[in-house]
Design a protein around this motif. Structure first.
Motif, short mmCIF file in Angstrom:
data_model
loop_
_atom_site.label_atom_id
_atom_site.label_comp_id
_atom_site.label_asym_id
_atom_site.label_seq_id
_atom_site.Cartn_x
_atom_site.Cartn_y
_atom_site.Cartn_z
N GLY A 63 -4.96 0.93 3.94
CA GLY A 63 -3.44 0.94 4.24
C GLY A 63 -3.55 1.88 5.39
N ASP A 64 -2.70 3.11 5.27
CA ASP A 64 -2.46 4.20 6.19
C ASP A 64 -2.79 5.31 5.74
N ALA A 65 -3.96 5.38 4.78
CA ALA A 65 -4.49 6.56 4.22
C ALA A 65 -4.94 7.50 5.44
N THR A 87 0.75 -1.21 -0.01
CA THR A 87 0.14 0.01 0.17
C THR A 87 0.98 1.20 -0.09
N HIS A 88 1.97 1.28 0.84
CA HIS A 88 2.73 2.42 0.86
C HIS A 88 4.15 2.08 1.27
N PRO A 89 5.42 2.67 1.31
CA PRO A 89 6.51 2.12 1.55
C PRO A 89 6.75 1.82 3.04
N HIS A 90 6.17 2.07 3.96
CA HIS A 90 6.45 1.91 5.33
C HIS A 90 6.53 0.51 5.72
N ALA A 91 7.56 0.40 6.67
CA ALA A 91 8.28 -1.07 6.96
C ALA A 91 7.02 -1.95 7.62
N ASP A 92 6.21 -1.33 8.48
CA ASP A 92 5.01 -2.25 8.87
C ASP A 92 3.97 -2.74 7.93
N HIS A 93 4.25 -2.45 6.77
CA HIS A 93 3.26 -2.94 5.55
C HIS A 93 4.12 -3.66 4.57
N ILE A 94 5.16 -3.26 4.27
CA ILE A 94 6.02 -4.00 3.14
C ILE A 94 7.19 -4.82 3.64
N LEU A 133 3.97 10.39 3.84
CA LEU A 133 3.97 9.11 3.19
C LEU A 133 2.61 8.27 3.17
N ASN A 134 2.12 8.33 4.24
CA ASN A 134 0.69 7.38 4.54
C ASN A 134 -0.27 7.97 3.44
N ASN A 135 -0.61 8.92 3.27
CA ASN A 135 -1.48 9.43 1.99
C ASN A 135 -1.12 8.97 0.70
#
Ligand SMILES: [Zn+2]
Ligand SMILES: [Zn+2]
Length: 390
Positions: A205-207, A108-115, A185-187
């Motif tokens: 995601g983190d939107a 969803t976006h490049p943050h480590a807790d997602h990818i 970045l979350n958006n």
């Protein structure tokens, strides 16, 4: 440590540990091989139509997101993978579910807790397509994922509003990001809306609110039965207008117990409470599996079937008037909690069982004036002034 690790694997695997029957495509065509029965063992209504079922697995990866969709057309889509340390567990979970190939992965976006956990998945599973928003990040985790994708000979497709997955039985479309640039970045989060029959699901995601506002002003129909809240229940997401417009019956919050960020935030819980949204939380419920045949939705927690509208019958309490009860009943709508013997209990579908007074207060519930002593009356010396009856 080892014991905790093994235990956590056992708990998570519980969701997919039902006896499985592998169904190979007779023509050996290119469709992914799909496990036929992945419902928890407790599933009583085996009506033999499991191939018509959409399953969303909200895999408990602690503080992070990992959502696996098993589509009725046989496609498997993984949306996020938790952080790096969860990769191994996630791969094991996918195998337990009979997944041999992924139709698509969404970061969803490049943050480590997602990818982070996706790195292992990309290395271990054949993947047909990978979708990510057009934004980069300087972290090692992001670099390692790009490397893993490149090593598998894969190319990244851009996730942005309007892009639709080519799926057989369901519609899955990105409804965000809707802009080329965001400060946070979350958006950039790829937001996915899934429609199956009469039921809809949105994964945020983190939107955060900026993206929510853009989605709102797009005029899209964003009504959904299940909303996976943005950014782990943070108050920077889930604006009241957005919740009102989506009007979900269930909100899924993916976060770790006692996480450093205080997720989910009180404001978010209050907004959900105001609109009578039922909460599902991986920090409390563990891995959640939500299934739908396009007409109705069922919710499973750690492999245990929960009534899809309300709680199990309330057992007879052993509470004596004037004493604290052994548990409490909260009203999901009014956010008031009661003794189980209160004459003013909410309708079964609005009930939630709360194990202690502390927990009820912590979750933002207020004590019922009818059956419980108000909070302030528990402060020594204040009872008389407040007119408390103890
Ligand atoms: Zn994030
Ligand atoms: Zn996150």
């Amino acid at each position: 440590m080892l014991l905790i690790f093994l235990l956590s694997i056992t708990v998570v695997l519980g969701g997919c540990a039902a006896p499985r029957e592998e169904v190979s495509s007779p023509e050996q065509n290119e469709l992914p091989v799909q496990s036929k029965a992945v419902l928890p063992e407790a599933e009583p209504d085996g009506d033999g139509s499991s191939e018509d079922i959409l399953r969303l697995h909200f895999v408990d990866v602690g503080q992070g997101d990992a959502i696996m969709l098993q589509c009725p057309g046989g496609e498997n889509i993984l949306v996020d993978g938790g952080d790096k340390a969860q990769g191994e567990m996630l791969c094991a979970y996918l195998r337990e579910c009979g997944i041999q190939e992924l139709t698509a992965i969404v970061g969803t976006h490049p943050h480590a807790d997602h990818i982070g956990g996706l790195i292992k998945v990309v290395q271990e599973f054949p993947v047909k397509a990978i979708y990510m928003p057009r934004v980069t990040h300087s972290s090692d985790t992001f670099r390692d994922l790009l490397l893993a994708i490149k090593n598998q000979g894969l190319k990244i497709s851009t996730a942005r509003a309007g892009v639709e997955f080519p799926l057989q039985a369901i519609k899955a479309q990105f409804i965000a990001p809707r802009a080329d640039y965001y400060e946070d970045l979350n958006n950039y989060s790829a937001v996915l809306k899934i429609d199956y029959g009469a039921k809809s699901f949105i994964l945020m995601g983190d939107a955060e609110k900026e993206s929510e506002e853009q989605i709102l002003s797009s005029g899209l129909n964003i009504k959904a039965d299940v909303l996976k809240l943005g950014h782990h229940g943070s108050a920077s997401s889930s604006g009241e207008d957005f919740i009102k417009a989506v009007a979900p019956s269930w909100a899924v919050i993916m976060c770790a117990p006692n996480n450093d960020y205080g997720h989910p935030h009180r404001e978010t819980l209050q907004a959900l409470g105001k609109y009578g949204v039922e909460l599902l939380r991986t920090d409390e419920d563990g891995t959640l599996i939500i299934t739908s045949d396009g007409q109705k939705i069922e919710v499973y927690k750690k492999g245990k079937k929960e009534a899809s509208a309300g709680l199990n019958p309330v057992p007879e309490p052993a509470a004596v008037p004037g004493e604290e009860a052994v548990f409490y009943i909260g009203n999901l709508k009014s956010r008031v909690f009661h003794r189980p013997d209160c004459s003013n209990l909410p309708a079964a579908k609005n009930q939630i069982r709360l194990p202690s007074r502390e927990e009820a207060l912590e979750k933002g519930y207020r004590p019922c004036k009818n059956c419980l002593v108000p909070e302030n009356c528990l402060v020594p010396g204040s009872a008389a002034e407040l007119g408390c009856i103890i």
